[in-house]
Design a protein around this motif. Structure first.
Motif, PDB file in Angstrom:
ATOM      1  N   LEU A  30      74.847 -15.692 -17.373  1.00 19.00           N
ATOM      2  CA  LEU A  30      74.046 -14.720 -16.639  1.00 19.00           C
ATOM      3  C   LEU A  30      74.964 -13.877 -15.772  1.00 19.00           C
ATOM      4  N   CYS A  31      74.623 -12.608 -15.650  1.00 22.94           N
ATOM      5  CA  CYS A  31      75.437 -11.725 -14.828  1.00 22.94           C
ATOM      6  C   CYS A  31      74.532 -10.680 -14.171  1.00 22.94           C
ATOM      7  N   ASP A  32      74.631 -10.613 -12.849  1.00 26.54           N
ATOM      8  CA  ASP A  32      73.971  -9.532 -12.133  1.00 26.54           C
ATOM      9  C   ASP A  32      74.792  -9.203 -10.900  1.00 26.54           C
ATOM     10  N   HIS A  35      74.179 -11.762  -7.605  1.00 23.40           N
ATOM     11  CA  HIS A  35      74.588 -13.162  -7.642  1.00 23.40           C
ATOM     12  C   HIS A  35      75.858 -13.418  -8.439  1.00 23.40           C
ATOM     13  N   GLY A  36      76.422 -12.404  -9.034  1.00 21.96           N
ATOM     14  CA  GLY A  36      77.633 -12.583  -9.819  1.00 21.96           C
ATOM     15  C   GLY A  36      77.327 -13.120 -11.204  1.00 21.96           C
ATOM     16  N   THR A 121      67.181 -17.113  -3.699  1.00 19.55           N
ATOM     17  CA  THR A 121      67.508 -17.804  -4.941  1.00 19.55           C
ATOM     18  C   THR A 121      67.374 -16.895  -6.143  1.00 19.55           C
ATOM     19  N   PHE A 122      68.240 -17.136  -7.117  1.00 22.28           N
ATOM     20  CA  PHE A 122      68.187 -16.369  -8.358  1.00 22.28           C
ATOM     21  C   PHE A 122      66.978 -16.773  -9.168  1.00 22.28           C
ATOM     22  N   ASP A 123      66.893 -17.998  -9.532  1.00 25.38           N
ATOM     23  CA  ASP A 123      65.733 -18.509 -10.260  1.00 25.38           C
ATOM     24  C   ASP A 123      65.742 -20.016 -10.103  1.00 25.38           C
ATOM     25  N   HIS A 124      65.275 -20.437  -8.999  1.00 23.28           N
ATOM     26  CA  HIS A 124      65.299 -21.843  -8.649  1.00 23.28           C
ATOM     27  C   HIS A 124      64.490 -22.645  -9.655  1.00 23.28           C
TER      28      HIS A 124
END
Length: 128
Positions: A30-32, A35-36, A121-124
């Motif tokens: 994953l990349c954004d 959140h890196g 959180t990104f996707d807890h």
């Protein structure tokens, strides 16, 4: 992390094999911008949910089949413990270590940090 006995490990690996038939384990990258970049072990259904919920995030499947190994079994234990107590920093570190062990075993780079350390959180896993 507690050590599993030989019989506990065998039973857990069998459970993972059964689960893998229904929801094949995969490794994604994953990349954004917020959140890196990081790697996760997950299944196809979660990838669909992530893509739907986070349209701005680039998600690539980097490994379609993850072998059911001792390291994956320990990752499953860590994932379950973290899902029950996501605020526990020790469990976050255990999950990071177990995830990295599976990544290394499958010849992928390790994560340098835990993707859910931030308060946003990104996707807890509990959100699933």
């Amino acid at each position: 992390m507690q050590q599993l006995s030989v019989s506990q490990l065998a039973a857990l690996k069998q459970e993972l094999r059964t689960q893998n038939l229904q929801q094949r384990f995969i490794i994604i990258h994953l990349c954004d911008q917020q959140h890196g970049a990081f790697y996760l072990i997950t299944d196809y259904q979660r990838v669909i949910a992530l893509k739907t919920k986070h349209k701005h995030v680039q998600i690539n499947i980097v490994q379609d089949i993850v072998p059911i190994t001792n390291r994956l079994a320990y990752w499953a234990v860590a994932q379950q413990a973290f899902t029950a107590r996501p605020w526990d920093l020790a469990l976050q570190q255990q999950l990071l270590q177990c995830t990295n062990a599976v990544l290394q075993e499958n010849h992928h780079p390790s994560n340098t940090d835990f993707p859910w350390n931030a308060s946003d959180t990104f996707d807890h896993p509990v959100e699933q």
